[in-house]
Design a protein around this motif. Structure first.
Motif, PDB file in Angstrom:
ATOM      1  N   ALA B  63       0.813  -1.210   0.000  1.00 57.20           N
ATOM      2  CA  ALA B  63       0.000   0.000   0.000  1.00 57.20           C
ATOM      3  C   ALA B  63       0.843   1.255   0.000  1.00 57.20           C
ATOM      4  O   ALA B  63       2.006   1.248   0.399  1.00 57.20           O
ATOM      5  CB  ALA B  63      -0.931   0.006   1.213  1.00 57.20           C
ATOM      6  N   MET B  64       0.231   2.309  -0.457  1.00 53.65           N
ATOM      7  CA  MET B  64       0.835   3.617  -0.316  1.00 53.65           C
ATOM      8  C   MET B  64      -0.244   4.551   0.219  1.00 53.65           C
ATOM      9  O   MET B  64      -1.401   4.465  -0.181  1.00 53.65           O
ATOM     10  CB  MET B  64       1.376   4.137  -1.642  1.00 53.65           C
ATOM     11  N   VAL B  65       0.148   5.393   1.143  1.00 51.85           N
ATOM     12  CA  VAL B  65      -0.771   6.379   1.691  1.00 51.85           C
ATOM     13  C   VAL B  65      -0.336   7.742   1.183  1.00 51.85           C
ATOM     14  O   VAL B  65       0.833   8.103   1.305  1.00 51.85           O
ATOM     15  CB  VAL B  65      -0.732   6.379   3.235  1.00 51.85           C
ATOM     16  N   VAL B  66      -1.240   8.469   0.601  1.00 51.89           N
ATOM     17  CA  VAL B  66      -0.900   9.830   0.161  1.00 51.89           C
ATOM     18  C   VAL B  66      -1.939  10.800   0.676  1.00 51.89           C
ATOM     19  O   VAL B  66      -3.087  10.428   0.941  1.00 51.89           O
ATOM     20  CB  VAL B  66      -0.828   9.941  -1.372  1.00 51.89           C
ATOM     21  N   SER B  67      -1.529  12.036   0.818  1.00 53.03           N
ATOM     22  CA  SER B  67      -2.470  13.067   1.219  1.00 53.03           C
ATOM     23  C   SER B  67      -3.148  13.635  -0.007  1.00 53.03           C
ATOM     24  O   SER B  67      -2.517  13.816  -1.033  1.00 53.03           O
ATOM     25  CB  SER B  67      -1.747  14.199   1.951  1.00 53.03           C
ATOM     26  N   GLY B  68      -4.411  13.894   0.126  1.00 47.81           N
ATOM     27  CA  GLY B  68      -5.117  14.582  -0.935  1.00 47.81           C
ATOM     28  C   GLY B  68      -4.528  15.968  -1.115  1.00 47.81           C
ATOM     29  O   GLY B  68      -3.869  16.494  -0.221  1.00 47.81           O
ATOM     30  N   THR B  69      -4.756  16.540  -2.270  1.00 49.15           N
ATOM     31  CA  THR B  69      -4.142  17.832  -2.570  1.00 49.15           C
ATOM     32  C   THR B  69      -5.093  18.657  -3.406  1.00 49.15           C
ATOM     33  O   THR B  69      -5.998  18.135  -4.043  1.00 49.15           O
ATOM     34  CB  THR B  69      -2.836  17.628  -3.353  1.00 49.15           C
ATOM     35  N   ARG B  70      -4.864  19.939  -3.398  1.00 55.18           N
ATOM     36  CA  ARG B  70      -5.719  20.835  -4.189  1.00 55.18           C
ATOM     37  C   ARG B  70      -5.128  21.096  -5.571  1.00 55.18           C
ATOM     38  O   ARG B  70      -5.780  21.666  -6.426  1.00 55.18           O
ATOM     39  CB  ARG B  70      -5.869  22.185  -3.493  1.00 55.18           C
ATOM     40  N   SER B  71      -3.897  20.734  -5.778  1.00 51.25           N
ATOM     41  CA  SER B  71      -3.256  21.069  -7.037  1.00 51.25           C
ATOM     42  C   SER B  71      -3.500  20.006  -8.101  1.00 51.25           C
ATOM     43  O   SER B  71      -3.142  18.850  -7.925  1.00 51.25           O
ATOM     44  CB  SER B  71      -1.753  21.224  -6.808  1.00 51.25           C
ATOM     45  N   PRO B  72      -4.109  20.402  -9.210  1.00 49.65           N
ATOM     46  CA  PRO B  72      -4.343  19.445 -10.290  1.00 49.65           C
ATOM     47  C   PRO B  72      -3.036  18.832 -10.782  1.00 49.65           C
ATOM     48  O   PRO B  72      -2.974  17.642 -11.078  1.00 49.65           O
ATOM     49  CB  PRO B  72      -4.970  20.292 -11.393  1.00 49.65           C
TER      50      PRO B  72
END
Lengths: 340, 340
Positions: B63-72
């Motif tokens: 698995a990989m955990v990433v943070s959501g982001t606002r940048s397209p």
DNA sequence: CTGAAAGCGCTTACAG
DNA sequence: CTGAAAGCGCTTACAG
């Protein structure tokens, strides 16, 4: 790794009671519960989801399979959707994972593989097409799944908006303000939602005794560059439209860009109206003038999607087959009457 | 659901033998293997990953955990990374899933929760910061994980490029061609890779007996709008730089856009050089003139990352702690000498 | 080459 | 209110 056995040994209790205490069953002495919980905390117990999954047949994990894409806009859109779904699922105690397939991979097969391997309780399907093979596969397997949107060719649990209503209201809003040369930028005809919106648009024309052949319905991938290109084309016509319906805010972004470049003022010389799904990234509030049109926040949809899937997983009930979310409307400043 | 028991009953064999036959163990009669495989196919047997996971302690899922982001842009970049990793892991028989956290969520805690719940064999960590809390958590838990990039403050298995070399070669290439007013657009100082690149750049200056204080090192999020803004600022200086080092192709995209808008021709009036990680979406081949600089395709990195994690999971060996990928160089057409 | 048995960690009838 | 037992589906020593 700390197991129930470790706690039971520590406390001189049976594994059975420890399990029941932690599960907060009613038939356990409240004092025992306290002791068990304290011991679990002290020892750092974490229930093993795999073992629980083997016994109960449920893992607490729901999944979505999406195809990778080359479009930054689509990627960003997708990730915002995933964030919304993740948030909603973790709120109700489920874990949401994403499987990103290669662009050329068979996603129906992938759903099947994931499901048959076990460990996934249910699926979310978005952007269904007609005769969607993913839905076919999931139905055949008897998997729990909820579709956002709808494939009219197959029976399935779904959460959707009234797309006929979207088409009707957007068109009617413009027709009521005197617009007659209207272009509708929407998805291709392989999507039911687009078919429905077009049907709504036509009905709005018919209800006013107008010939809907006057409307230009143009199908395209619903991203900004396509909206831009289409608008450039439209504005170079000898009789350009006085209003454009953009199927989503990404298309609207392209419409605004093209209009600005052609020195066509919105709303003075061109009215623009859209359906807004309320995603931050492409929000209507960043438009100048503010975009008007129908609204139905996806965040509301995710609440329904998550609840519905949870119910399906828990009870195998497909009582609530269909959830149609309400439609809002915002005036905005992007629409002007041509009646004066 | 078809189980080993079903096959064993069908064939009048023991579950043990069926399991061994399917697992292709050496001590099973070849004929038996055939019969078992045929029966498994006929009955539609699919091994239950949950049961196997409980027994073996391995689920086959990373698995990989990433943070959501606002940048397209960041989203698109991320999804392309996930696609690359997914492809590589499925090639070696592992399943790669993504967990997208909320922007404000504690990802270190999330790694811990996911790991302790069981069912995940290993993790991928990308874009580490110094004193990275995710790495701390995974180390403490004894989880298998591979970092793409490096946190020099903690010992961990990682796959990385020679960022000192990147900084050195990019700067040296420009210095050798007479450039003296150079701007370096890079990440903030909280990332080790950027620190290393700056160190390399300084050494390149020093090796030529030049004062590196002449170089403008500017830290920023490495996306196009930031590169654009920074370049606008730089070009409006009384003594604008003759060359810009863009830390990645997204920044370079912004540099090109700003230069075009300011009517500053590349490479005539401004040389641009970058490090290219070979992602399609922002590929150097879509630049005009073609971008030059160091190259190290991420796709190569994923091969190493996946193999390394697989080894760690299989053998618990951390023999190969560090893998530094080779660096390529492409001339391109974006760099011009100012010596003439 | 084959099979009976134990066990991974949990949940849940069943009996007391 | 509590515990012994069975079992989810698999793998793997162990004994033959």
């Amino acid at each position: 790794m700390v197991t129930l056995k470790d706690i039971s040994r520590d406390l001189g209790l049976s594994v059975t009671q420890v399990s029941r205490a932690l599960g907060d069953h009613t038939d356990v002495n409240p004092q025992t519960k306290q002791r068990v919980r304290a011991a679990a905390d002290r020892l750092g117990y974490r229930p093993n989801a795999v073992a629980r999954g083997l016994k109960t047949g449920r893992s607490g994990i729901v999944a979505m399979v999406v195809s990778g894409t080359r479009s930054p806009e689509v990627s960003a859109h997708l990730l915002e959707i995933v964030m919304g779904l993740s948030a909603e699922f973790s709120r109700i105690g489920l874990r949401f994972v994403l499987h990103v397939a290669q662009p050329d991979e068979d996603t129906a097969q992938l759903h099947e593989d994931l499901f048959l391997a076990g460990g996934i309780d249910g699926f979310i399907v978005i952007s269904p097409q007609r005769q969607d093979p993913r839905i076919k596969a999931l139905r055949r397997l008897g998997a729990a799944f909820v579709v956002h949107g709808r494939d009219p060719d197959q029976r399935h649990v779904h959460v959707d908006i009234d797309n006929y209503g979207v088409g009707y209201r957007l068109a009617d809003h413009l027709l009521a303000r005197g617009h007659r040369r209207i272009a509708f930028l929407t998805a291709g005809d392989h999507t039911f939602f687009s078919q429905e919106r077009v049907r709504g648009l036509r009905q709005a024309y018919a209800d006013r005794g107008l010939d809907c052949a006057a409307a230009q319905v143009i199908g395209m991938p619903m991203i900004a560059p396509e909206g831009y290109r289409a608008t450039r084309d439209l504005l170079s016509q000898t009789q350009p439209p006085t209003a454009i319906i953009a199927g989503n805010t990404m298309l609207a972004r392209g419409v605004y860009a093209a209009a600005a470049e052609c020195n066509v003022a919105i709303p003075d010389r061109l009215s623009v109206i859209t359906h807004d799904d309320g995603l931050d990234l492409f929000g209507t509030d960043t438009f100048d003038p503010p975009l008007g049109g129908t609204i139905s926040p996806l965040s509301d949809a995710w609440v329904s999607v998550a609840r519905t899937l949870q119910n399906m997983i828990a009870a195998q009930n497909d009582g609530l087959m269909e959830c149609i979310l309400p439609l809002g409307f915002r005036e905005g400043g992007s629409i002007q009457s041509v009646l004066d």
